[in-house]
Motif scaffolding. Structure first.
Motif, PDB file in Angstrom:
ATOM      1  N   ALA A   1       0.812  -1.231   0.000  1.00 33.94           N
ATOM      2  CA  ALA A   1       0.000   0.000   0.000  1.00 33.94           C
ATOM      3  C   ALA A   1       0.843   1.279   0.000  1.00 33.94           C
ATOM      4  O   ALA A   1       0.482   2.273   0.627  1.00 33.94           O
ATOM      5  CB  ALA A   1      -0.988  -0.007   1.170  1.00 33.94           C
ATOM      6  N   PHE A   2       1.974   1.238  -0.686  1.00 30.24           N
ATOM      7  CA  PHE A   2       2.761   2.459  -0.913  1.00 30.24           C
ATOM      8  C   PHE A   2       2.840   2.684  -2.422  1.00 30.24           C
ATOM      9  O   PHE A   2       3.365   1.851  -3.163  1.00 30.24           O
ATOM     10  CB  PHE A   2       4.177   2.328  -0.326  1.00 30.24           C
ATOM     11  N   GLN A   3       2.312   3.835  -2.835  1.00 31.09           N
ATOM     12  CA  GLN A   3       2.205   4.102  -4.263  1.00 31.09           C
ATOM     13  C   GLN A   3       3.340   5.028  -4.711  1.00 31.09           C
ATOM     14  O   GLN A   3       3.690   5.982  -4.003  1.00 31.09           O
ATOM     15  CB  GLN A   3       0.858   4.793  -4.479  1.00 31.09           C
ATOM     16  N   LEU A   4       3.885   4.742  -5.892  1.00 32.26           N
ATOM     17  CA  LEU A   4       4.953   5.595  -6.434  1.00 32.26           C
ATOM     18  C   LEU A   4       4.343   6.917  -6.883  1.00 32.26           C
ATOM     19  O   LEU A   4       3.445   6.929  -7.731  1.00 32.26           O
ATOM     20  CB  LEU A   4       5.617   4.895  -7.627  1.00 32.26           C
ATOM     21  N   ILE A   5       4.830   8.048  -6.316  1.00 33.65           N
ATOM     22  CA  ILE A   5       4.261   9.335  -6.737  1.00 33.65           C
ATOM     23  C   ILE A   5       5.294  10.208  -7.450  1.00 33.65           C
ATOM     24  O   ILE A   5       4.959  11.231  -8.014  1.00 33.65           O
ATOM     25  CB  ILE A   5       3.604  10.120  -5.565  1.00 33.65           C
TER      26      ILE A   5
END
Ligand SMILES: C[S@@+](CC[C@H](N)C(=O)[O-])C[C@H]1O[C@@H](n2cnc3c(N)ncnc32)[C@H](O)[C@@H]1O
Length: 209
Positions: free
Chosen positions: A183-187
């Motif tokens: 649940a860590f999205q590349l931004i």
């Protein structure tokens, strides 16, 4: 060959690497230009999010940590190597000797520059970084998808094989996929110095309890 090496041996190898920090401080001209480009890109990434507290995991001799502290961020370094931490403290940087696995404090942003690629399996360490992050994780990783990244790794392997700690050639998509699974999205994904390495910024997509 580093494959299968236990954490203990890897950590001893790092401490040995930083045994005589003065021998490691002479950055080449290319190294200096790369570091300048890295600082510029890092500054641009951080401007977009403005984190309150930062922890630089694996701060080594404190290049990135020094930049973050000079730039005015509330930032502390953590490293498993006593020699590395001693050198950071000598430079007036805030750092402590600890293993990432043992850290219990929580920070807005947890960063590491050139650490995960030295583990045969990096996922458990990536998970520890996510565990102690309130919101962001920032990685600076060699980019094996670019020709420049591959060439530099090849040269480093030929010229500095005996000195450098072995690194595995993970691809950027390996990091993106492990972080997405948790649940860590590349931004943000920003090339540094002809794309030799990349700054990857991940944001937590679920609220931390
Ligand atoms: C490539 S060096 C980092 C250089 C540093 N980013 C700089 O700007 O100078 C990687 C560092 O990660 C540290 N390290 C490796 N595993 C670690 C762990 N589990 N916990 C904390 N530090 C670790 C090593 O001791 C080493 O100093």
């Amino acid at each position: 060959m580093a494959a299968g090496k236990s954490d203990k041996r890897l950590y001893e190898e790092w401490d040995q690497r930083w045994h005589a920090p003065e021998d490691n401080e002479c950055l080449t001209m290319v190294g200096r230009r790369m570091f300048k480009a890295k600082k510029k890109a890092l500054w641009a990434v951080l401007q977009g999010i403005d984190p309150g507290s930062i922890c630089e995991i694996g701060c080594g001799l404190g290049y990135t940590l020094g930049f973050l502290q000079e730039a005015g961020y509330r930032c502390e370094g953590i490293d498993v190597s006593a020699n590395a931490v001693r050198e950071c403290l000598r430079k007036g940087l805030k750092a402590r000797q600890q293993k990432l696995e043992d850290v219990t404090d929580v920070f807005d942003l947890v960063s590491s520059d050139g650490m995960l690629e030295h583990f045969l399996h990096f996922e458990p360490y990536a998970r520890h970084m996510m565990r102690i992050s309130r919101k962001y994780v920032l990685l600076i990783q060699p980019n094996y998808d670019s020709l420049s990244g591959q060439s530099l790794a090849f040269l480093a392997n030929v010229l500095r094989r005996k000195v450098n700690v072995y690194e595995y050639n993970y691809r950027i998509c390996d990091f993106v996929s492990v972080f997405a699974d948790h649940a860590f999205q590349l931004i943000d994904s920003r090339p540094v110095f002809y794309d030799v390495c990349r700054i990857l910024l991940f944001e937590r997509t679920e609220v931390k309890k």
